[in-house]
Design a protein around this motif. Sequence first.
Motif, PDB file in Angstrom:
ATOM      1  N   PHE A 144     -11.077 -57.651-108.142  1.00  0.00           N
ATOM      2  CA  PHE A 144      -9.862 -57.848-107.341  1.00  0.00           C
ATOM      3  C   PHE A 144      -9.421 -59.316-107.387  1.00  0.00           C
ATOM      4  N   GLY A 145     -10.364 -60.232-107.259  1.00  0.00           N
ATOM      5  CA  GLY A 145     -10.033 -61.652-107.347  1.00  0.00           C
ATOM      6  C   GLY A 145      -9.503 -62.031-108.718  1.00  0.00           C
TER       7      GLY A 145
ATOM      8  N   PHE B 249     -23.561 -54.447-102.643  1.00  0.00           N
ATOM      9  CA  PHE B 249     -23.443 -54.760-104.071  1.00  0.00           C
ATOM     10  C   PHE B 249     -22.163 -54.166-104.658  1.00  0.00           C
ATOM     11  N   LEU B 250     -21.858 -52.927-104.290  1.00  0.00           N
ATOM     12  CA  LEU B 250     -20.644 -52.273-104.788  1.00  0.00           C
ATOM     13  C   LEU B 250     -19.388 -52.994-104.304  1.00  0.00           C
ATOM     14  N   PHE B 251     -19.394 -53.406-103.037  1.00  0.00           N
ATOM     15  CA  PHE B 251     -18.255 -54.141-102.489  1.00  0.00           C
ATOM     16  C   PHE B 251     -18.091 -55.478-103.216  1.00  0.00           C
ATOM     17  N   TYR B 252     -19.212 -56.099-103.521  1.00  0.00           N
ATOM     18  CA  TYR B 252     -19.209 -57.364-104.266  1.00  0.00           C
ATOM     19  C   TYR B 252     -18.589 -57.161-105.649  1.00  0.00           C
ATOM     20  N   GLU B 253     -18.961 -56.110-106.354  1.00  0.00           N
ATOM     21  CA  GLU B 253     -18.423 -55.820-107.687  1.00  0.00           C
ATOM     22  C   GLU B 253     -16.916 -55.560-107.623  1.00  0.00           C
ATOM     23  N   PHE B 254     -16.476 -54.887-106.576  1.00  0.00           N
ATOM     24  CA  PHE B 254     -15.047 -54.624-106.409  1.00  0.00           C
ATOM     25  C   PHE B 254     -14.274 -55.920-106.188  1.00  0.00           C
ATOM     26  N   LEU B 255     -14.788 -56.790-105.302  1.00  0.00           N
ATOM     27  CA  LEU B 255     -14.089 -58.024-104.970  1.00  0.00           C
ATOM     28  C   LEU B 255     -13.963 -58.955-106.176  1.00  0.00           C
ATOM     29  N   LEU B 256     -14.948 -58.945-107.067  1.00  0.00           N
ATOM     30  CA  LEU B 256     -14.885 -59.795-108.251  1.00  0.00           C
ATOM     31  C   LEU B 256     -13.691 -59.415-109.135  1.00  0.00           C
TER      32      LEU B 256
ATOM     33  N   ILE C  88      -8.678 -49.218-112.705  1.00  0.00           N
ATOM     34  CA  ILE C  88      -7.241 -49.393-112.460  1.00  0.00           C
ATOM     35  C   ILE C  88      -6.854 -50.866-112.572  1.00  0.00           C
ATOM     36  N   MET C  89      -7.626 -51.720-111.917  1.00  0.00           N
ATOM     37  CA  MET C  89      -7.319 -53.148-111.981  1.00  0.00           C
ATOM     38  C   MET C  89      -7.551 -53.716-113.382  1.00  0.00           C
ATOM     39  N   SER C  90      -8.545 -53.182-114.102  1.00  0.00           N
ATOM     40  CA  SER C  90      -8.844 -53.697-115.437  1.00  0.00           C
ATOM     41  C   SER C  90      -7.712 -53.433-116.413  1.00  0.00           C
TER      42      SER C  90
END
Length: 420
Positions: A190-191, A181-188, A135-137
Amino acid sequence: MNLQKVYTKKVFGLNKTLFKYISVSYLSIPVSLVTGFFAFRNIEPYYMGIWSAFTILETYAVFLRLGIVNGMNIELPYKFGKGDVSGAMKYAETTLAFTVIDIISLVFLIPVAIYVVGFKEVYVVPLIVTVLRVIMSFYITYLSSTFRSDDNFNNLSNIQILLLLVKLVLCPLVLLGFYGFLFYEFLLVFGNVLLLHYYRPYRIKPKLYKPELTQLFKLGFPIFLSSYAINFIDTLPKLFIIKESTAESLGIYAPVLMLLSTVAILPNTLSTYLYPKFSFNLGKENDPMDIFRKLLKVYFYSFIVIVLACIAGYFILDYFILLFPKYNSSLPYLKLSLLACPFVFFKLGNMFNVVMKKYNYMLFFVLVYAMSQSLTLLILPYYIKDVLDVVVVSQIITSILVLVFSIVMNYVLMRSFSKK
Protein backbone atom coordinates in the motif's frame (compact mmCIF):
# COMPACT_ATOMS: atom_id res chain seq x y z
CA MET A 1 14.48 22.18 -25.66
CA ASN A 2 11.70 19.77 -26.66
CA LEU A 3 10.57 16.78 -24.65
CA GLN A 4 12.40 14.26 -26.82
CA LYS A 5 15.73 16.06 -26.38
CA VAL A 6 15.17 16.29 -22.66
CA TYR A 7 14.46 12.56 -22.55
CA THR A 8 17.60 11.83 -24.61
CA LYS A 9 19.73 13.87 -22.23
CA LYS A 10 18.24 12.19 -19.18
CA VAL A 11 18.44 8.63 -20.52
CA PHE A 12 22.17 9.01 -21.15
CA GLY A 13 22.84 10.98 -17.99
CA LEU A 14 25.58 10.43 -15.44
CA ASN A 15 26.31 6.96 -14.07
CA LYS A 16 25.75 8.34 -10.57
CA THR A 17 22.01 7.72 -11.02
CA LEU A 18 22.67 4.04 -11.72
CA PHE A 19 25.06 3.88 -8.76
CA LYS A 20 22.46 5.43 -6.47
CA TYR A 21 19.72 3.14 -7.76
CA ILE A 22 21.84 0.02 -7.22
CA SER A 23 23.10 1.26 -3.86
CA VAL A 24 19.57 1.83 -2.60
CA SER A 25 18.57 -1.63 -3.81
CA TYR A 26 21.41 -3.21 -1.87
CA LEU A 27 20.61 -1.12 1.16
CA SER A 28 17.48 -3.25 1.29
CA ILE A 29 19.61 -6.28 2.20
CA PRO A 30 20.35 -5.29 5.82
CA VAL A 31 16.79 -3.98 6.10
CA SER A 32 15.49 -7.35 4.88
CA LEU A 33 17.69 -9.08 7.43
CA VAL A 34 16.21 -7.00 10.24
CA THR A 35 12.62 -7.47 9.12
CA GLY A 36 13.30 -11.13 8.36
CA PHE A 37 14.58 -11.46 11.92
CA PHE A 38 11.20 -10.34 13.25
CA ALA A 39 9.29 -12.59 10.84
CA PHE A 40 11.25 -15.81 11.29
CA ARG A 41 11.58 -15.31 15.05
CA ASN A 42 7.83 -14.98 15.55
CA ILE A 43 6.05 -16.85 12.74
CA GLU A 44 5.93 -20.65 12.84
CA PRO A 45 7.06 -22.53 9.69
CA TYR A 46 3.50 -23.85 9.27
CA TYR A 47 2.02 -20.36 8.89
CA MET A 48 4.94 -19.16 6.79
CA GLY A 49 4.25 -22.12 4.52
CA ILE A 50 0.59 -21.09 4.17
CA TRP A 51 1.62 -17.56 3.20
CA SER A 52 4.23 -18.86 0.76
CA ALA A 53 1.58 -21.06 -0.88
CA PHE A 54 -0.85 -18.15 -1.32
CA THR A 55 1.81 -15.95 -2.87
CA ILE A 56 1.80 -18.37 -5.80
CA LEU A 57 -1.58 -16.82 -6.69
CA GLU A 58 0.18 -13.51 -7.33
CA THR A 59 2.06 -15.15 -10.17
CA TYR A 60 -1.03 -16.70 -11.73
CA ALA A 61 -3.13 -13.51 -11.51
CA VAL A 62 -0.61 -11.70 -13.70
CA PHE A 63 -2.17 -13.43 -16.72
CA LEU A 64 -4.94 -10.82 -16.73
CA ARG A 65 -2.42 -8.21 -17.92
CA LEU A 66 -2.23 -9.90 -21.36
CA GLY A 67 1.08 -8.24 -22.14
CA ILE A 68 -0.19 -4.67 -22.47
CA VAL A 69 2.33 -3.32 -19.95
CA ASN A 70 5.05 -5.43 -21.59
CA GLY A 71 4.26 -3.76 -24.88
CA MET A 72 4.48 -0.32 -23.29
CA ASN A 73 7.77 -1.25 -21.62
CA ILE A 74 9.44 -1.57 -24.99
CA GLU A 75 7.44 0.90 -27.07
CA LEU A 76 7.61 3.88 -24.70
CA PRO A 77 11.41 4.28 -24.72
CA TYR A 78 11.59 3.14 -28.35
CA LYS A 79 9.13 5.88 -29.42
CA PHE A 80 11.11 8.45 -27.47
CA GLY A 81 14.24 7.22 -29.23
CA LYS A 82 12.50 7.83 -32.54
CA GLY A 83 11.33 11.27 -31.40
CA ASP A 84 7.61 10.37 -31.44
CA VAL A 85 6.49 11.91 -28.14
CA SER A 86 2.74 12.04 -28.89
CA GLY A 87 2.79 8.39 -29.93
CA ALA A 88 4.56 7.46 -26.70
CA MET A 89 1.91 9.24 -24.63
CA LYS A 90 -0.90 7.42 -26.42
CA TYR A 91 0.70 4.13 -25.45
CA ALA A 92 0.95 5.27 -21.82
CA GLU A 93 -2.69 6.43 -21.69
CA THR A 94 -3.93 3.21 -23.27
CA THR A 95 -1.93 1.06 -20.87
CA LEU A 96 -3.30 2.99 -17.89
CA ALA A 97 -6.87 2.49 -19.14
CA PHE A 98 -6.33 -1.25 -19.56
CA THR A 99 -4.80 -1.45 -16.07
CA VAL A 100 -7.93 0.17 -14.60
CA ILE A 101 -10.08 -2.45 -16.37
CA ASP A 102 -7.92 -5.23 -14.92
CA ILE A 103 -8.22 -3.83 -11.39
CA ILE A 104 -12.02 -3.67 -11.62
CA SER A 105 -12.09 -7.29 -12.80
CA LEU A 106 -9.99 -8.41 -9.85
CA VAL A 107 -12.32 -6.74 -7.34
CA PHE A 108 -15.20 -8.90 -8.56
CA LEU A 109 -13.08 -12.05 -8.25
CA ILE A 110 -12.56 -11.68 -4.48
CA PRO A 111 -15.81 -13.44 -3.36
CA VAL A 112 -15.20 -16.23 -5.90
CA ALA A 113 -11.71 -16.82 -4.51
CA ILE A 114 -13.03 -16.94 -0.94
CA TYR A 115 -15.64 -19.52 -1.95
CA VAL A 116 -12.99 -21.71 -3.57
CA VAL A 117 -10.66 -21.86 -0.54
CA GLY A 118 -13.50 -22.17 1.97
CA PHE A 119 -14.29 -19.97 4.93
CA LYS A 120 -11.59 -21.08 7.37
CA GLU A 121 -10.05 -17.94 8.88
CA VAL A 122 -6.46 -19.10 8.54
CA TYR A 123 -7.00 -19.32 4.77
CA VAL A 124 -9.46 -16.49 4.12
CA VAL A 125 -7.38 -13.72 5.72
CA PRO A 126 -4.14 -14.45 3.79
CA LEU A 127 -6.23 -14.90 0.64
CA ILE A 128 -7.82 -11.45 0.99
CA VAL A 129 -4.42 -9.88 1.69
CA THR A 130 -2.98 -11.64 -1.36
CA VAL A 131 -5.78 -10.44 -3.65
CA LEU A 132 -5.46 -6.86 -2.39
CA ARG A 133 -1.71 -7.03 -3.00
CA VAL A 134 -2.35 -8.30 -6.51
CA ILE A 135 -4.77 -5.44 -7.23
CA MET A 136 -2.26 -2.85 -6.07
CA SER A 137 0.60 -4.61 -7.89
CA PHE A 138 -1.20 -4.12 -11.22
CA TYR A 139 -1.09 -0.34 -10.78
CA ILE A 140 2.45 -0.53 -9.36
CA THR A 141 3.61 -2.40 -12.46
CA TYR A 142 2.16 0.27 -14.74
CA LEU A 143 3.64 3.11 -12.69
CA SER A 144 7.07 1.50 -12.43
CA SER A 145 7.16 1.06 -16.19
CA THR A 146 6.82 4.82 -16.70
CA PHE A 147 10.01 5.59 -14.73
CA ARG A 148 12.43 5.68 -17.64
CA SER A 149 14.78 8.69 -17.50
CA ASP A 150 17.62 9.28 -15.03
CA ASP A 151 15.54 11.87 -13.16
CA ASN A 152 12.77 9.29 -12.91
CA PHE A 153 15.16 6.68 -11.54
CA ASN A 154 16.45 9.23 -9.06
CA ASN A 155 12.87 9.67 -7.82
CA LEU A 156 12.45 5.90 -7.83
CA SER A 157 15.56 5.59 -5.66
CA ASN A 158 14.10 8.12 -3.22
CA ILE A 159 10.87 6.13 -3.13
CA GLN A 160 12.82 2.97 -2.32
CA ILE A 161 14.58 4.76 0.54
CA LEU A 162 11.24 5.85 1.99
CA LEU A 163 9.88 2.32 1.64
CA LEU A 164 12.87 0.91 3.49
CA LEU A 165 12.19 3.30 6.37
CA VAL A 166 8.52 2.28 6.35
CA LYS A 167 9.57 -1.35 6.34
CA LEU A 168 11.71 -0.86 9.41
CA VAL A 169 9.12 1.20 11.28
CA LEU A 170 6.31 -1.27 10.63
CA CYS A 171 8.18 -4.55 11.17
CA PRO A 172 7.23 -4.73 14.90
CA LEU A 173 3.72 -5.55 13.67
CA VAL A 174 5.04 -9.08 13.16
CA LEU A 175 5.25 -9.38 16.94
CA LEU A 176 1.44 -9.61 16.88
CA GLY A 177 1.68 -12.99 15.18
CA PHE A 178 0.57 -14.29 11.80
CA TYR A 179 -2.18 -11.71 11.29
CA GLY A 180 0.14 -8.91 12.29
CA PHE A 181 2.56 -10.24 9.66
CA LEU A 182 -0.20 -10.22 7.03
CA PHE A 183 -1.15 -6.63 7.90
CA TYR A 184 2.53 -5.70 7.63
CA GLU A 185 2.77 -7.26 4.14
CA PHE A 186 -0.34 -5.37 3.04
CA LEU A 187 0.93 -2.01 4.32
CA LEU A 188 4.24 -2.40 2.47
CA VAL A 189 2.50 -2.71 -0.90
CA PHE A 190 0.00 0.00 0.00
CA GLY A 191 2.83 2.41 0.83
CA ASN A 192 4.57 1.54 -2.43
CA VAL A 193 1.54 2.32 -4.56
CA LEU A 194 0.92 5.63 -2.76
CA LEU A 195 4.49 6.83 -3.27
CA LEU A 196 4.68 5.73 -6.92
CA HIS A 197 1.38 7.44 -7.64
CA TYR A 198 2.51 10.68 -6.01
CA TYR A 199 5.81 10.77 -7.92
CA ARG A 200 4.48 9.36 -11.21
CA PRO A 201 6.30 10.89 -14.23
CA TYR A 202 3.19 11.38 -16.40
CA ARG A 203 0.08 13.04 -14.99
CA ILE A 204 -2.22 11.54 -17.58
CA LYS A 205 -5.75 10.20 -17.59
CA PRO A 206 -6.69 6.73 -18.78
CA LYS A 207 -7.81 6.76 -22.39
CA LEU A 208 -8.21 3.69 -24.58
CA TYR A 209 -6.91 4.09 -28.14
CA LYS A 210 -7.92 1.00 -30.09
CA PRO A 211 -5.05 1.08 -32.65
CA GLU A 212 -2.51 1.51 -29.85
CA LEU A 213 -4.18 -1.20 -27.76
CA THR A 214 -4.02 -3.59 -30.71
CA GLN A 215 -0.36 -2.76 -31.30
CA LEU A 216 0.51 -3.15 -27.62
CA PHE A 217 -1.21 -6.53 -27.55
CA LYS A 218 0.50 -7.74 -30.73
CA LEU A 219 3.89 -6.66 -29.47
CA GLY A 220 3.46 -7.31 -25.77
CA PHE A 221 1.52 -10.58 -25.65
CA PRO A 222 4.39 -12.78 -26.93
CA ILE A 223 6.74 -10.98 -24.53
CA PHE A 224 4.19 -11.43 -21.76
CA LEU A 225 3.80 -15.15 -22.47
CA SER A 226 7.54 -15.53 -22.19
CA SER A 227 7.64 -13.58 -18.91
CA TYR A 228 4.56 -15.33 -17.55
CA ALA A 229 5.95 -18.75 -18.42
CA ILE A 230 9.20 -17.87 -16.64
CA ASN A 231 7.30 -16.75 -13.53
CA PHE A 232 5.22 -19.94 -13.65
CA ILE A 233 8.38 -22.04 -13.89
CA ASP A 234 9.68 -20.17 -10.84
CA THR A 235 6.76 -21.60 -8.85
CA LEU A 236 7.55 -25.23 -9.73
CA PRO A 237 9.91 -25.77 -6.76
CA LYS A 238 7.22 -24.57 -4.34
CA LEU A 239 4.57 -26.68 -6.07
CA PHE A 240 6.90 -29.68 -5.84
CA ILE A 241 7.29 -29.17 -2.08
CA ILE A 242 3.51 -28.80 -1.64
CA LYS A 243 2.94 -32.03 -3.59
CA GLU A 244 5.68 -34.13 -1.99
CA SER A 245 5.76 -32.72 1.55
CA THR A 246 3.92 -30.38 3.95
CA ALA A 247 3.22 -26.71 4.56
CA GLU A 248 5.84 -26.84 7.31
CA SER A 249 8.48 -27.98 4.80
CA LEU A 250 7.53 -25.08 2.59
CA GLY A 251 8.00 -22.83 5.60
CA ILE A 252 11.46 -24.30 6.27
CA TYR A 253 12.29 -23.57 2.64
CA ALA A 254 11.18 -19.93 3.04
CA PRO A 255 14.63 -18.68 4.21
CA VAL A 256 16.16 -20.18 1.06
CA LEU A 257 13.66 -18.27 -1.07
CA MET A 258 14.51 -15.10 0.86
CA LEU A 259 18.23 -15.66 0.27
CA LEU A 260 17.86 -16.25 -3.47
CA SER A 261 15.52 -13.29 -3.90
CA THR A 262 17.94 -11.06 -1.97
CA VAL A 263 20.89 -12.06 -4.16
CA ALA A 264 18.72 -11.50 -7.24
CA ILE A 265 18.36 -7.82 -6.32
CA LEU A 266 21.48 -6.90 -8.31
CA PRO A 267 20.50 -8.44 -11.68
CA ASN A 268 16.87 -7.40 -11.25
CA THR A 269 17.89 -3.82 -10.49
CA LEU A 270 20.24 -3.70 -13.47
CA SER A 271 17.53 -5.16 -15.71
CA THR A 272 14.99 -2.54 -14.61
CA TYR A 273 17.48 0.25 -15.21
CA LEU A 274 19.07 -0.99 -18.46
CA TYR A 275 15.99 -2.34 -20.25
CA PRO A 276 14.54 1.05 -21.31
CA LYS A 277 18.01 2.33 -22.16
CA PHE A 278 18.74 -0.65 -24.40
CA SER A 279 15.39 -0.14 -26.15
CA PHE A 280 16.11 3.58 -26.55
CA ASN A 281 19.57 2.84 -27.92
CA LEU A 282 18.19 0.31 -30.40
CA GLY A 283 15.65 2.85 -31.66
CA LYS A 284 18.30 5.57 -31.93
CA GLU A 285 21.51 3.78 -33.00
CA ASN A 286 20.31 0.35 -34.19
CA ASP A 287 23.50 -1.23 -32.77
CA PRO A 288 22.83 -4.63 -31.11
CA MET A 289 26.56 -5.36 -30.79
CA ASP A 290 26.99 -2.43 -28.39
CA ILE A 291 24.05 -3.69 -26.31
CA PHE A 292 25.53 -7.21 -26.22
CA ARG A 293 28.90 -5.92 -25.01
CA LYS A 294 27.22 -4.01 -22.20
CA LEU A 295 25.24 -7.10 -21.25
CA LEU A 296 28.42 -9.18 -21.05
CA LYS A 297 29.88 -6.61 -18.65
CA VAL A 298 26.76 -6.94 -16.51
CA TYR A 299 27.17 -10.74 -16.48
CA PHE A 300 30.84 -10.51 -15.51
CA TYR A 301 30.64 -7.93 -12.74
CA SER A 302 27.46 -9.46 -11.29
CA PHE A 303 29.16 -12.85 -11.10
CA ILE A 304 32.24 -11.46 -9.31
CA VAL A 305 30.22 -9.45 -6.78
CA ILE A 306 27.86 -12.32 -5.96
CA VAL A 307 30.64 -14.92 -5.62
CA LEU A 308 32.45 -12.72 -3.09
CA ALA A 309 29.20 -12.17 -1.18
CA CYS A 310 28.49 -15.93 -1.12
CA ILE A 311 31.95 -16.77 0.25
CA ALA A 312 31.36 -14.37 3.12
CA GLY A 313 27.80 -15.63 3.54
CA TYR A 314 28.92 -19.25 3.91
CA PHE A 315 30.86 -18.44 7.09
CA ILE A 316 28.21 -16.08 8.46
CA LEU A 317 25.23 -18.42 8.12
CA ASP A 318 26.25 -20.65 11.06
CA TYR A 319 25.98 -17.68 13.39
CA PHE A 320 23.10 -16.00 11.59
CA ILE A 321 20.78 -19.02 11.91
CA LEU A 322 21.17 -18.92 15.71
CA LEU A 323 18.93 -15.87 15.66
CA PHE A 324 16.10 -17.99 14.25
CA PRO A 325 15.84 -21.17 16.38
CA LYS A 326 12.55 -22.15 14.72
CA TYR A 327 14.40 -22.43 11.40
CA ASN A 328 17.58 -24.29 12.45
CA SER A 329 16.72 -27.07 10.02
CA SER A 330 16.95 -24.56 7.15
CA LEU A 331 20.73 -24.15 7.57
CA PRO A 332 21.98 -26.99 5.30
CA TYR A 333 19.63 -25.88 2.53
CA LEU A 334 20.75 -22.26 2.90
CA LYS A 335 24.40 -23.28 2.55
CA LEU A 336 23.70 -25.48 -0.46
CA SER A 337 21.68 -22.75 -2.17
CA LEU A 338 24.76 -20.48 -2.15
CA LEU A 339 25.99 -22.52 -5.13
CA ALA A 340 23.04 -21.24 -7.16
CA CYS A 341 23.46 -17.59 -6.20
CA PRO A 342 26.22 -16.60 -8.70
CA PHE A 343 24.00 -17.76 -11.56
CA VAL A 344 20.67 -16.15 -10.59
CA PHE A 345 21.11 -13.41 -13.21
CA PHE A 346 20.51 -15.88 -16.08
CA LYS A 347 17.15 -14.22 -16.79
CA LEU A 348 18.96 -11.14 -18.12
CA GLY A 349 19.54 -13.16 -21.27
CA ASN A 350 15.86 -13.07 -22.08
CA MET A 351 15.83 -9.28 -21.62
CA PHE A 352 18.14 -9.06 -24.66
CA ASN A 353 15.63 -11.13 -26.67
CA VAL A 354 12.80 -8.82 -25.63
CA VAL A 355 14.73 -5.67 -26.58
CA MET A 356 15.50 -7.20 -29.98
CA LYS A 357 11.82 -8.24 -30.36
CA LYS A 358 12.84 -11.81 -31.26
CA TYR A 359 9.92 -13.96 -30.18
CA ASN A 360 11.43 -17.24 -31.34
CA TYR A 361 14.46 -16.67 -29.10
CA MET A 362 12.12 -15.90 -26.18
CA LEU A 363 10.43 -19.24 -26.83
CA PHE A 364 13.77 -21.05 -26.90
CA PHE A 365 14.71 -19.50 -23.56
CA VAL A 366 11.41 -20.51 -21.93
CA LEU A 367 11.63 -24.07 -23.27
CA VAL A 368 15.18 -24.56 -22.02
CA TYR A 369 14.30 -23.10 -18.61
CA ALA A 370 11.13 -25.22 -18.35
CA MET A 371 12.89 -28.42 -19.40
CA SER A 372 15.83 -27.83 -17.05
CA GLN A 373 13.65 -27.08 -14.02
CA SER A 374 11.00 -29.75 -14.60
CA LEU A 375 13.35 -32.56 -15.65
CA THR A 376 15.65 -32.05 -12.68
CA LEU A 377 12.66 -32.10 -10.33
CA LEU A 378 11.53 -35.36 -11.96
CA ILE A 379 14.91 -37.09 -12.12
CA LEU A 380 16.69 -36.01 -8.93
CA PRO A 381 14.22 -37.79 -6.52
CA TYR A 382 15.62 -41.11 -7.82
CA TYR A 383 19.03 -40.15 -6.43
CA ILE A 384 18.19 -37.71 -3.59
CA LYS A 385 15.59 -38.62 -0.98
CA ASP A 386 15.23 -35.33 0.87
CA VAL A 387 12.56 -33.18 -0.82
CA LEU A 388 14.22 -29.85 -0.03
CA ASP A 389 17.63 -31.12 -1.18
CA VAL A 390 16.01 -32.06 -4.48
CA VAL A 391 14.59 -28.57 -4.90
CA VAL A 392 17.85 -26.76 -4.10
CA VAL A 393 20.02 -28.99 -6.31
CA SER A 394 17.44 -28.58 -9.09
CA GLN A 395 17.76 -24.81 -8.86
CA ILE A 396 21.58 -24.99 -8.91
CA ILE A 397 21.67 -27.14 -12.04
CA THR A 398 18.95 -25.13 -13.76
CA SER A 399 20.60 -21.77 -13.07
CA ILE A 400 23.96 -22.90 -14.46
CA LEU A 401 22.52 -24.55 -17.58
CA VAL A 402 20.22 -21.66 -18.48
CA LEU A 403 22.91 -19.02 -17.92
CA VAL A 404 25.30 -20.78 -20.33
CA PHE A 405 22.49 -21.17 -22.85
CA SER A 406 21.52 -17.50 -22.50
CA ILE A 407 25.02 -16.21 -23.26
CA VAL A 408 25.35 -18.44 -26.32
CA MET A 409 21.86 -17.52 -27.51
CA ASN A 410 22.51 -13.78 -27.08
CA TYR A 411 25.73 -14.07 -29.08
CA VAL A 412 24.01 -15.93 -31.92
CA LEU A 413 21.19 -13.38 -32.00
CA MET A 414 23.62 -10.46 -32.02
CA ARG A 415 25.64 -11.97 -34.88
CA SER A 416 22.57 -12.79 -36.97
CA PHE A 417 21.21 -9.25 -36.50
CA SER A 418 24.56 -7.64 -37.34
CA LYS A 419 24.84 -9.54 -40.64
CA LYS A 420 21.62 -8.03 -41.96
